[in-house]
Design an enzyme around this catalytic site. Structure first.
Site, PDB file in Angstrom:
ATOM      1  CG  HIS A 144      -1.640   1.279   1.442  1.00  0.00           C
ATOM      2  ND1 HIS A 144      -2.686   1.689   0.652  1.00  0.00           N
ATOM      3  CD2 HIS A 144      -1.445   2.275   2.358  1.00  0.00           C
ATOM      4  CE1 HIS A 144      -3.117   2.877   1.074  1.00  0.00           C
ATOM      5  NE2 HIS A 144      -2.381   3.255   2.104  1.00  0.00           N
ATOM      6  CB  SER A 209      -2.387  -0.143  -2.861  1.00  0.00           C
ATOM      7  OG  SER A 209      -3.273   0.290  -1.847  1.00  0.00           O
TER       8      SER A 209
HETATM    9 FE   LIG Z   1      -2.700   5.164   3.039  1.00  0.00          FE
END
Ligand SMILES: [Fe+2]
Length: 277
Positions: A144, A209
């Site tokens: 992420h 992500s």
């Molecule tokens: Fe974040």
């Protein structure tokens, strides 16, 4: 690097995952700004998680990520084969936009996180998600942080928005104002979209992500970017978003959100909240 067999083996025991996650996180505990970020000796199974997820994300990005995000990700060029070391990513970002990375042991309280953004530092975890759930993470992990936030921070215009959010949080004093800035941050930096001829495309770190959300986000209610409208909007960070905001362009995003963060204070936010409620 690594194999899916190793990946499922690693995930058979969640307490083993927790131990490993904490071991990697501990590297951040003693970090002092200016020091070299310690390398993590990732296992083949951990690299396999990165490879599996990063390849799938890259495929989807071409059709649903914003062109400005795609160009920035290409400039950062972290690759899909293995987990990049954070110091390498930090050096590239520093060269591209002057933003720097600071290792984090987990979620950093929003106020402190934003104080660092104002100074041009982004807190990034180094551990990777549990291999038993490669397409979902309960907390921000290196996938992420690097693929989502790192890519955006490789573009100076996105990087400037991060910095402005940080400065806004530093400027205000009330928790109400901090919470509203956090909400705008969520709907833009984490979940923001930009209009494109073929439909809205994502630049927000949380969406770009997330393999699952990249497939889903166009089914959400997509509203035109509007700070006033966000006052009444709800969000739940644990679910796919059912309301999202799309800016007409990056210039529109800078104008509306950059302009808001640049000038907001406790009084203006109070007035905004009072006028809508
Ligand atoms: Fe974040």
């Amino acid at each position: 690097m690594g194999s899916l067999d190793q990946l499922s083996e690693m995930s058979a025991d969640n307490s083993e995952y927790q131990r490993r996650r904490d071991e990697v996180a501990a590297l951040a505990a003693d970090y002092v700004r200016g020091n070299i970020i310690p390398d993590v000796k990732y296992t083949d199974a951990e690299h396999a998680v990165w490879q599996l997820v990063a390849k799938q994300l890259r495929e989807r990005h071409h059709s649903v990520a914003a062109p400005e995000f795609l160009e920035a990700a290409e400039r950062l060029d972290v690759g899909v084969e293995e987990i990049p070391q954070l110091q390498m990513v930090a050096d590239r970002l520093d060269g591209l936009t002057g933003f720097r990375l600071q290792p984090a042991a987990g979620v950093v309280p929003f106020h402190r996180f934003c104080g660092s953004l104002a100074d041009g530092y982004f807190h990034s975890t180094q551990y990777i998600r549990d291999g038993s759930t490669p397409f979902y993470s309960v907390e921000p992990d290196v996938l992420h942080e690097v693929i989502g936030h790192g890519s955006a921070l490789a573009d100076s215009r996105f990087a400037n928005l991060y910095r402005l959010a940080g400065e806004a949080v530093q400027r205000v004093e009330t928790e109400t104002a901090v919470q509203f800035i956090a909400k705008v941050f969520w709907f833009t930096i984490e979940c923001g979209l930009l209009d494109a001829p073929d439909g809205p495309r994502a630049y927000g770190a949380s969406i770009v992500s997330s393999y699952g959300e990249l497939d889903q986000f166009r089914s959400a209610e997509i509203r035109t970017l509007d700070i006033v409208d966000m006052v009444g909007a709800d969000y739940d960070i644990t679910q796919y978003q059912d309301t999202l905001y799309s800016a007409h362009s990056l210039a529109h995003l800078e104008d509306v959100v950059g302009g808001f963060w640049e000038s907001c204070d406790d009084t203006s936010i109070d007035r905004l909240l009072a006028a809508v409620k």
